[in-house]
Write a protein that holds these residues in place. Structure first.
Motif: not given
Length: 472
Positions: A160-163, A280-284, A287-289, A413-420
């Motif tokens: 859920g965090k920007p990267a 400005k606010d590059r991480a903000g 929008k895409l996955s 990574k989606e599986i890990t995120a869902a588990r968490n």
């Protein structure tokens, strides 16, 4: 042309040379000399001859070398500072004192290559002035180039965090066609390179993307993923010649670096989340996955880049790759290629209900039943864990599928995120329920009785107090 204008009345209108020279205020002997040159050499004879000593200065060689040497001392002093130092030395040596204009002219005329080597260092000199050998592959799949770059675009990670994602690209040197790519959130690694190489070598499912086959030479930089023992083993098994560019000299990878510029100029600005430096606010802007970005880059490669005429070759990369009509050399099967490239391998045991991995079950109704209780090795693509490949004694057995994930491609990574997320939700529910229990129990419990004062026994004798007196 001034000399021609003086002679023109005499040559074209018949005006006496003396009169023409007088009207132009030119001496007769000078006009006669010009006329002689014109008749001998034509209009070129009227051009002013340069001085024989033009460009030379009447200065001692040591003085000129002193000026150049001072100007080439890092960090590069100004001409005024050099002039002040030279004046003092010239007076002490008895040399003619040069003017500032002379010193400035000598400093200005220093060879740019020498100036760059002295002031900017050998690395900058090599980049600007070294001779370059432009290598050009004679045919498709003769040489492939590979490299990584971090994109000026932000995506939403499974957490859920920007990267900022990384892009790995493999390009055919002859046609400039893209043979394979991989998009990942992690730093460049051997698995990213292996996945991109797997896509590049095998046949594509897209009808307009024909680039495939095993390259003769794989040209990369000295990154740890490219120079890893695994890549060397893969190259030996597939008979690929690994060639590394010189460390710190990226000019040899100019073609693939140019493709990265194309991505930054033509593809990324059209996508949500594009945020170059200075935004400005590059991480903000994310929008895409990662999967959506992967699909967008794939569409750009297949539909635009590979079909658009290249400015250097004049042909579309895909058409240039197809032009020779050669048959690419391919592995015997995709399973054989996976055995070499997919480095994520884990030992597992075949249970009666299938193979357990990532908290789910993988099934195959044709082969796995014969290996219940046996130890096997599974290999999987971390970008799509709906399917795994099962090997026994380094031989391919089957592809096992997870029924819950078979209808869609889900990454680890989606599986890990869902588990968490599930674990956090359960923990929050437990905390909330515990707080409700504590609150309700505290309300409905009877109040504790207040402690009564201790009882005294009236029949107990009272002990007299002994009084003490001071004696004189």
């Amino acid at each position: 042309m001034h000399r021609w204008r003086v002679l023109r009345p005499h040559l074209e209108d018949g005006v006496p040379l003396l009169r023409a020279a007088s009207e132009a205020e030119v001496a007769l002997r000078t006009a006669q000399r010009w006329l002689t040159r014109y008749r001998a050499e034509g209009l070129a004879g009227l051009a002013r001859a340069p001085r024989a000593d033009r460009g030379t200065r009447r200065l001692p060689d040591d003085l000129r070398l002193l000026i150049e040497g001072l100007a080439l001392r890092p960090p590069g002093p100004s001409a005024a500072h050099v002039h002040r130092l030279v004046v003092d030395v010239a007076k002490n040596e008895g040399w003619p004192v040069p003017s500032y204009a002379t010193v400035y002219a000598i400093v200005r005329d220093i060879d740019p290559a020498m100036r760059t080597l002295a002031l900017d260092g050998e690395k900058r000199y090599r980049e600007v002035f070294d001779l370059i050998h432009r290598r050009e592959a004679a045919g498709p799949n003769e040489v492939w180039q590979a490299d990584h770059t971090q994109l000026d675009l932000w995506v939403i990670a499974p957490s859920g965090k920007p990267a900022r994602p990384w892009l790995t690209v493999i390009e055919d040197d002859h046609s400039r066609a893209i043979a394979g790519y991989a998009v990942n959130l992690g730093a460049p690694s051997a698995i990213q390179t292996a996945l991109a190489l797997r896509q590049a070598i095998w046949r594509k499912s897209e009808p307009g993307w024909h680039v495939c086959g095993i390259p003769g030479t794989f040209y990369t930089d000295h990154g740890s993923d490219f120079a890893s023992a695994h890549m060397q083993q893969v190259a030996a098994d597939l008979r690929i010649r690994l060639v590394f560019s010189q460390p710190g000299k990226p000019r040899g990878r100019g073609k693939i670096e140019r493709y990265f510029d194309t991505i930054n100029q033509m593809c990324l600005p059209t996508l949500s989340g594009y945020a170059p430096r200075g935004t400005k606010d590059r991480a903000g802007q994310a929008k895409l996955s990662l999967a959506e970005l992967d699909a967008a880059i794939g569409r750009f490669i297949v539909a635009k880049y590979n079909q658009r005429p290249h400015s250097e070759t004049g042909q579309p990369p895909q058409a240039r790759w197809d032009a020779t009509g050669f048959l690419p050399h391919l592995p015997a099967s995709l399973e054989q290629l996976d055995l070499l490239l997919l480095t994520i391998a884990k030992p597992r045991k075949v249970h009666p209900d299938g193979i357990h991995l990532f908290g789910v079950r993988y099934l195959d109704t044709t082969v796995l039943g014969e290996y219940v209780g046996e130890s096997v090795t599974i290999r999987y693509d971390p970008r799509d864990i709906a399917e795994i490949r099962v090997f026994h004694d380094e031989k391919f057995l089957c592809r096992a599928i997870c029924p819950e994930l078979a209808a869609q491609s889900i990454g680890i990574k989606e599986i890990t995120a869902a588990r968490n997320a599930r674990r956090r939700g359960l923990a929050h529910g437990l905390t909330h329920r515990a707080s409700v229990v504590d609150r309700l129990l505290a309300v409905h419990q009877p109040p504790e009785p207040s402690p009564s004062p201790p009882l005294t026994d009236p029949a107990a004798p009272v002990t007299p107090v002994l009084r003490l007196y001071r004696e004189d």
